[in-house]
Design an enzyme around this catalytic site. Structure first.
Site, PDB file in Angstrom:
ATOM      1  N   ARG A  29       0.801  -1.280  -0.079  1.00 56.16           N
ATOM      2  CA  ARG A  29      -0.081   0.146  -0.081  1.00 56.16           C
ATOM      3  C   ARG A  29       0.922   1.272   0.032  1.00 56.16           C
ATOM      4  O   ARG A  29       1.814   1.213   0.698  1.00 56.16           O
ATOM      5  CB  ARG A  29      -0.764  -0.443   1.158  1.00 56.16           C
ATOM      6  CG  ARG A  29      -1.930  -1.350   1.106  1.00 56.16           C
ATOM      7  CD  ARG A  29      -3.086  -0.900   2.177  1.00 56.16           C
ATOM      8  NE  ARG A  29      -3.648  -2.353   2.233  1.00 56.16           N
ATOM      9  CZ  ARG A  29      -4.737  -2.615   1.334  1.00 56.16           C
ATOM     10  NH1 ARG A  29      -4.820  -1.992   0.283  1.00 56.16           N
ATOM     11  NH2 ARG A  29      -4.970  -3.936   1.375  1.00 56.16           N
ATOM     12  N   ASP A  30       0.564   2.232  -1.014  1.00 61.30           N
ATOM     13  CA  ASP A  30       1.167   3.696  -0.742  1.00 61.30           C
ATOM     14  C   ASP A  30       1.022   4.168   0.434  1.00 61.30           C
ATOM     15  O   ASP A  30      -0.018   4.315   1.034  1.00 61.30           O
ATOM     16  CB  ASP A  30       0.654   4.369  -2.188  1.00 61.30           C
ATOM     17  CG  ASP A  30       1.394   5.476  -2.400  1.00 61.30           C
ATOM     18  OD1 ASP A  30       2.005   5.401  -3.587  1.00 61.30           O
ATOM     19  OD2 ASP A  30       1.515   6.366  -1.666  1.00 61.30           O
ATOM     20  N   ASN A  87       4.559   6.394 -13.526  1.00 58.90           N
ATOM     21  CA  ASN A  87       5.181   7.963 -13.756  1.00 58.90           C
ATOM     22  C   ASN A  87       6.654   7.451 -14.298  1.00 58.90           C
ATOM     23  O   ASN A  87       7.196   6.766 -13.406  1.00 58.90           O
ATOM     24  CB  ASN A  87       5.063   8.731 -12.320  1.00 58.90           C
ATOM     25  CG  ASN A  87       3.655   8.911 -12.129  1.00 58.90           C
ATOM     26  OD1 ASN A  87       2.953   9.158 -12.941  1.00 58.90           O
ATOM     27  ND2 ASN A  87       3.384   8.855 -10.890  1.00 58.90           N
ATOM     28  N   VAL A  96      10.186   8.116  -7.006  1.00 58.43           N
ATOM     29  CA  VAL A  96      11.145   6.822  -6.397  1.00 58.43           C
ATOM     30  C   VAL A  96      11.729   6.050  -7.611  1.00 58.43           C
ATOM     31  O   VAL A  96      10.788   5.817  -8.485  1.00 58.43           O
ATOM     32  CB  VAL A  96      10.352   5.935  -5.314  1.00 58.43           C
ATOM     33  CG1 VAL A  96      11.324   4.844  -4.935  1.00 58.43           C
ATOM     34  CG2 VAL A  96       9.700   6.792  -4.274  1.00 58.43           C
ATOM     35  N   HIS A 100       7.839   1.136 -10.625  1.00 57.32           N
ATOM     36  CA  HIS A 100       6.627   0.757  -9.901  1.00 57.32           C
ATOM     37  C   HIS A 100       5.179   0.961 -10.573  1.00 57.32           C
ATOM     38  O   HIS A 100       5.250   1.993 -11.330  1.00 57.32           O
ATOM     39  CB  HIS A 100       6.498   1.639  -8.404  1.00 57.32           C
ATOM     40  CG  HIS A 100       6.593   2.986  -8.158  1.00 57.32           C
ATOM     41  ND1 HIS A 100       7.946   3.523  -8.590  1.00 57.32           N
ATOM     42  CD2 HIS A 100       5.764   3.987  -8.310  1.00 57.32           C
ATOM     43  CE1 HIS A 100       7.809   4.920  -8.698  1.00 57.32           C
ATOM     44  NE2 HIS A 100       6.515   5.170  -8.296  1.00 57.32           N
ATOM     45  N   HIS A 102       1.537   1.664 -10.325  1.00 57.11           N
ATOM     46  CA  HIS A 102       0.362   2.191  -9.323  1.00 57.11           C
ATOM     47  C   HIS A 102      -0.881   1.718  -9.768  1.00 57.11           C
ATOM     48  O   HIS A 102      -1.243   1.177 -10.903  1.00 57.11           O
ATOM     49  CB  HIS A 102       0.175   3.702  -9.313  1.00 57.11           C
ATOM     50  CG  HIS A 102       1.305   4.767  -8.832  1.00 57.11           C
ATOM     51  ND1 HIS A 102       1.238   5.283  -7.890  1.00 57.11           N
ATOM     52  CD2 HIS A 102       2.442   4.987  -9.741  1.00 57.11           C
ATOM     53  CE1 HIS A 102       2.189   6.132  -7.656  1.00 57.11           C
ATOM     54  NE2 HIS A 102       3.086   6.015  -8.797  1.00 57.11           N
TER      55      HIS A 102
END
Ligand code: DGP
Length: 114
Positions: A29-30, A87, A96, A100, A102
């Site tokens: 989880r973000d 991104n 970061v 990754h 999302h």
């Protein structure tokens, strides 16, 4: 490899709310959720950006998306709808530098994104 905070999460050196993991991937989880469900799926391999993905990573990237769909199902957002996004670099807002994906869901999404 633990060069970024996500590398440290993948290595178990930093705690995260992990929702899925296997030999290749970790999903958690973000920390700053932008939707009721906001999960990040990362390869254990420390690829810094989408630009750095190589042809030999094709299977890994496929697994990343297959895991995302499985997680969306697990989180109960598969049918209502969800967004996946990566991104890439500063103008897209990447902060970061460990690839990754999302997964965002649980609320209506706007298009185009801001
Ligand atoms: P991006 O802007 O695409 O690079 O997204 C990075 C995301 O990572 C951002 O939504 C916040 C999240 N994040 C940053 N540090 C941590 C952390 O230490 N733990 C967790 N769970 N999420 C983090």
């Amino acid at each position: 490899m633990s060069d970024t905070i996500f590398g440290k999460i993948a290595a178990g050196e930093v705690a995260a709310d992990i929702v899925y993991e296997d030999d290749d991937l970790v999903a958690f989880r973000d920390l700053h959720p932008q939707a009721p469900t906001h999960i990040l799926v990362i390869p254990r391999k420390p690829i810094p950006t989408l630009n750095a993905v190589q042809p030999e990573d094709a299977e890994l990237i496929g697994k990343l998306f297959l895991a995302a769909a499985k997680i969306a199902e697990q989180e109960g957002i598969a049918n209502s709808g969800y967004r996946t996004l990566i991104n890439c670099n500063a103008a897209a807002g990447q902060t970061v530098y460990h690839l990754h994906l999302h997964i965002l869901g649980g609320r209506p999404m706007q298009w185009p994104p801001g």
